[in-house]
Design a protein around this motif. Structure first.
Motif, mmCIF file in Angstrom:
data_model
loop_
_atom_site.group_PDB
_atom_site.id
_atom_site.type_symbol
_atom_site.label_atom_id
_atom_site.label_comp_id
_atom_site.label_asym_id
_atom_site.label_seq_id
_atom_site.Cartn_x
_atom_site.Cartn_y
_atom_site.Cartn_z
ATOM 1 N N ALA A 183 0.837 -1.206 0.000
ATOM 2 C CA ALA A 183 0.000 0.000 0.000
ATOM 3 C C ALA A 183 0.875 1.261 0.000
ATOM 4 C CB ALA A 183 -0.918 -0.012 1.217
ATOM 5 N N GLU A 184 1.960 1.238 0.745
ATOM 6 C CA GLU A 184 2.845 2.428 0.810
ATOM 7 C C GLU A 184 3.390 2.761 -0.580
ATOM 8 O OE1 GLU A 184 4.514 1.714 5.287
ATOM 9 O OE2 GLU A 184 6.001 1.734 3.651
ATOM 10 N N HIS A 185 3.897 1.749 -1.248
ATOM 11 C CA HIS A 185 4.490 1.993 -2.577
ATOM 12 C C HIS A 185 3.421 2.379 -3.584
ATOM 13 C CE1 HIS A 185 8.401 0.928 -1.251
ATOM 14 N NE2 HIS A 185 8.121 -0.355 -1.013
ATOM 15 N N THR A 186 2.246 1.755 -3.448
ATOM 16 C CA THR A 186 1.169 2.062 -4.398
ATOM 17 C C THR A 186 0.731 3.517 -4.220
ATOM 18 O OG1 THR A 186 0.430 -0.213 -4.264
ATOM 19 C CG2 THR A 186 -1.126 1.349 -5.202
ATOM 20 N N THR A 187 0.592 3.958 -2.946
ATOM 21 C CA THR A 187 0.176 5.337 -2.669
ATOM 22 C C THR A 187 1.164 6.325 -3.293
ATOM 23 O OG1 THR A 187 -0.750 4.556 -0.577
ATOM 24 C CG2 THR A 187 -0.510 6.935 -0.816
ATOM 25 N N ALA A 188 2.448 6.049 -3.130
ATOM 26 C CA ALA A 188 3.468 6.961 -3.689
ATOM 27 C C ALA A 188 3.308 7.075 -5.209
ATOM 28 C CB ALA A 188 4.867 6.447 -3.338
ATOM 29 N N LEU A 189 3.073 5.963 -5.863
ATOM 30 C CA LEU A 189 2.957 5.986 -7.325
ATOM 31 C C LEU A 189 1.654 6.647 -7.774
ATOM 32 C CD1 LEU A 189 4.400 2.441 -8.096
ATOM 33 C CD2 LEU A 189 5.470 4.653 -8.607
ATOM 34 N N ALA A 190 0.558 6.384 -7.039
ATOM 35 C CA ALA A 190 -0.732 6.982 -7.405
ATOM 36 C C ALA A 190 -0.680 8.498 -7.214
ATOM 37 C CB ALA A 190 -1.845 6.366 -6.567
ATOM 38 N N ASP A 191 -0.051 8.950 -6.106
ATOM 39 C CA ASP A 191 0.086 10.399 -5.885
ATOM 40 C C ASP A 191 0.901 11.022 -7.011
ATOM 41 O OD1 ASP A 191 -1.418 10.519 -3.592
ATOM 42 O OD2 ASP A 191 0.291 10.314 -2.215
ATOM 43 N N TYR A 192 1.982 10.350 -7.414
ATOM 44 C CA TYR A 192 2.836 10.878 -8.490
ATOM 45 C C TYR A 192 2.033 11.035 -9.778
ATOM 46 C CZ TYR A 192 6.510 11.382 -11.920
ATOM 47 O OH TYR A 192 7.281 11.854 -12.946
ATOM 48 N N GLU A 193 1.191 10.055 -10.069
ATOM 49 C CA GLU A 193 0.395 10.105 -11.303
ATOM 50 C C GLU A 193 -0.833 11.003 -11.164
ATOM 51 O OE1 GLU A 193 -0.507 6.270 -12.956
ATOM 52 O OE2 GLU A 193 1.586 5.868 -13.440
ATOM 53 N N GLY A 194 -1.087 11.497 -9.945
ATOM 54 C CA GLY A 194 -2.207 12.418 -9.737
ATOM 55 C C GLY A 194 -3.565 11.740 -9.673
ATOM 56 N N PHE B 195 -6.168 10.733 -7.386
ATOM 57 C CA PHE B 195 -6.571 10.926 -6.003
ATOM 58 C C PHE B 195 -7.250 9.696 -5.417
ATOM 59 C CE2 PHE B 195 -9.893 11.920 -2.952
ATOM 60 C CZ PHE B 195 -9.161 12.547 -1.962
ATOM 61 N N THR B 196 -8.260 9.168 -6.104
ATOM 62 C CA THR B 196 -9.056 8.095 -5.488
ATOM 63 C C THR B 196 -8.243 6.801 -5.369
ATOM 64 O OG1 THR B 196 -10.063 7.317 -7.542
ATOM 65 C CG2 THR B 196 -11.234 9.055 -6.336
ATOM 66 N N HIS B 197 -7.274 6.608 -6.283
ATOM 67 C CA HIS B 197 -6.409 5.433 -6.154
ATOM 68 C C HIS B 197 -5.696 5.467 -4.799
ATOM 69 C CE1 HIS B 197 -6.915 4.942 -10.462
ATOM 70 N NE2 HIS B 197 -6.152 3.853 -10.464
ATOM 71 N N ALA B 198 -5.111 6.628 -4.489
ATOM 72 C CA ALA B 198 -4.347 6.760 -3.250
ATOM 73 C C ALA B 198 -5.260 6.810 -2.033
ATOM 74 C CB ALA B 198 -3.473 8.004 -3.324
ATOM 75 N N GLU B 199 -6.396 7.518 -2.184
ATOM 76 C CA GLU B 199 -7.285 7.715 -1.047
ATOM 77 C C GLU B 199 -7.854 6.381 -0.535
ATOM 78 O OE1 GLU B 199 -7.231 10.350 0.501
ATOM 79 O OE2 GLU B 199 -8.947 10.256 1.847
ATOM 80 N N ALA B 200 -8.144 5.480 -1.454
ATOM 81 C CA ALA B 200 -8.683 4.168 -1.050
ATOM 82 C C ALA B 200 -7.713 3.466 -0.104
ATOM 83 C CB ALA B 200 -8.925 3.302 -2.278
ATOM 84 N N LEU B 201 -6.442 3.723 -0.291
ATOM 85 C CA LEU B 201 -5.438 3.092 0.575
ATOM 86 C C LEU B 201 -5.296 3.865 1.889
ATOM 87 C CD1 LEU B 201 -2.796 2.284 -2.176
ATOM 88 C CD2 LEU B 201 -4.691 0.898 -1.384
ATOM 89 N N ARG B 202 -5.398 5.224 1.796
ATOM 90 C CA ARG B 202 -5.272 6.033 3.013
ATOM 91 C C ARG B 202 -6.441 5.761 3.968
ATOM 92 N NH1 ARG B 202 -1.975 9.942 -0.148
ATOM 93 N NH2 ARG B 202 -3.781 10.664 -1.320
ATOM 94 N N ILE B 203 -7.632 5.558 3.407
ATOM 95 C CA ILE B 203 -8.806 5.240 4.256
ATOM 96 C C ILE B 203 -8.523 3.960 5.040
ATOM 97 C CG2 ILE B 203 -11.225 4.445 4.187
ATOM 98 C CD1 ILE B 203 -11.572 6.351 1.740
#
Ligand code: NAD
Length: 437
Positions: free
Chosen positions: A409-420, A422-430
């Motif tokens: 999840a950590e690595h996925t969040t970093a990549l999703a944030d880089y690509e902009g 939001f919901t990809h990363a947010e699903a993991l942050r929730i």
């Protein structure tokens, strides 16, 4: 002289290109011709299919069902010569043995990292249309080359189309082969009209998701035009072959094998590539007398092929021979050289590679077991022979265990944030917030 000789190194780039060309251009012209046929079958179904069958195949299907009845299957089986039946049984068994090895073995998962599993689940496609040509001869061999892998894959709805003979009946050996393969849905119809019927469906023919099978330029053109609606499978147009031979080859056998694919039709192509000018001369001399022994219609096709897309190419050495083969990317390739196996690793592009003089194209076309429906027109650069895989599709299957999730999840969040995203990363942050309590 039937066989023209060309020395590769003396040819201009333009001549080389012309020599390596084949009937591709005719397919582009055929697309204009078949577009209205396709539209007509789409709007008028069986009625249009029957009209075009009368026009192009000379068969009047008025009062005849499009689908072949059980009684016609029975009559075909009863009428067939015992030797032909036995040959079909032998060939189909070989083709079945070869293709069984391609059957996927359920879901196989790979451990990507501890706790992360990923694999592929295979499933047969639901419906497939198989096109069996019958313009310049019937092709029971093509029927089983298509039906065996489709049946092994487990396709539920298999529909075979093939042009009828002038009396409206389907070739009896095709019907016997279909029965041996376990396919009972055979329909009368050929050319673009049959491909359109398989794509759109008619009153008699159910629509299919994929249409596989070789055919004339009209069939190939129709598949290209309908590619938005069906998966048109591999491009398998007019037959083409290359024989590569050195000074150890037998000129009579080389000539006999060179002529095999040329008898399919005027639009086929057949080349001999050799580094031996003695062999080239002997093959050429033998070709003159051999040609006279060939029945008239087939002789006509062979003449056309060698005045168009065929002949002998003289090369400096086997290295250059392989370069020409790779440029051409032939459907069929036979190596009649001292050590054919040594050349295989250097061949990048060929639909099939037959090693030595005991595997002429004929045995591969009928009975060896490997599939003889092969990519043409240079498409062997990326396509392969028909196989069970043509009738299977795969879904990726993924499972992640608790222990593996955090890092993933950590690595996925970093990549999703880089690509902009939001919901990809947010699903993991929730999820992260929840697990923090
Ligand atoms: P076919 O069934 O493909 O073509 C005949 C059909 O073409 C007819 O039923 C008719 O409907 C249609 N047609 C004929 N003239 C037409 C016209 N003027 N306008 C519109 N439609 C027309 O059979 P075929 O002609 O024998 O061709 C088979 C082809 O398949 C050959 O070129 C052969 O070399 C090739 N082939 C390829 C492979 C492979 O693996 N690539 C294997 C076997 C055969």
């Amino acid at each position: 002289m039937i066989l023209q000789k060309y020395t590769w190194k003396d040819l201009s780039d333009e001549r080389k290109e012309a020599l390596l060309d084949r009937s591709e251009t005719d397919i582009r012209n055929a697309m204009e011709k078949v577009a209205p046929i396709i539209e007509d079958v789409r709007t008028r179904g069986d009625a249009a299919l029957k009209e075009y069958t009368l026009k192009f195949d000379g068969a009047d299907l008025a009062g005849m069902p499009v689908r072949v009845s059980d009684a016609e299957f029975d009559r075909a089986e009863a009428s067939l010569d015992g030797k032909v039946k036995e040959a079909l049984e032998y060939a189909i068994e070989n083709v079945r043995r070869f293709h069984m090895s391609q059957k996927p073995k359920g879901i196989e998962m790979v451990e990507i990292r501890p706790g992360i599993l990923a694999g592929e689940a295979s499933r047969p496609i639901e419906s497939a249309g198989l096109y069996v040509p019958r313009g310049r001869g019937s092709f029971p061999s093509m029927l089983y080359m298509l039906a065996v892998p489709a049946v092994i894959a487990g396709v539920e709805h298999i529909a075979i189309v093939t042009p009828p003979g002038p009396d409206g009946t389907v070739d009896p050996a095709c019907l016997y082969a279909a029965r041996l393969c376990g396919v009972s849905n055979v329909y009368r119809g050929g050319g673009a009209q049959a491909i359109a019927a398989l794509a759109y469906g008619t009153e008699s023919i159910p629509p299919c998701q994929k249409v596989v099978g070789p055919g004339s330029m009209y069939v190939t053109a129709a598949k290209r035009l309908l590619a938005q609606i069906i998966d048109p499978g591999l491009p398998a147009g007019p037959s083409e072959s290359i024989v590569v031979a050195d000074e150890t080859a037998d000129p009579e056998l080389v000539c006999a094998d060179l002529f095999i694919e040329a008898e399919h039709g005027s639009d086929s192509s057949a080349l001999l590539i050799t580094d031996s000018s003695r062999l080239a001369d002997e093959v050429s001399a033998y070709a003159e007398e051999y040609l006279l022994r060939i029945p008239e219609e087939r002789r006509g096709y062979i003449r056309d092929v060698f005045s168009g897309y065929g002949g002998i190419i003289l090369v400096d050495d086997m290295q250059q021979a392989i370069e020409v083969v790779n440029l051409f990317a032939p459907e069929h390739l036979q190596l009649q050289t001292a050590s054919p196996l040594d050349l295989v690793a250097k061949i990048r592009n060929a639909g099939e590679i037959l090693l030595g003089s005991k595997v002429p194209f004929s045995v591969a076309n009928y009975a060896v077991g490997a599939n003889a429906v092969l990519p043409t027109g240079g498409k062997a650069k990326t396509w392969s022979a028909v196989s069970v895989r043509d009738f299977i599709h795969y879904s990726s299957v993924v499972q992640v265990g608790d222990g593996a999730y955090k890092e993933l999840a950590e690595h996925t969040t970093a990549l999703a944030d880089y690509e902009g995203f939001f919901t990809h990363a947010e699903a993991l942050r929730i999820r992260q917030k929840r697990s923090n309590g």
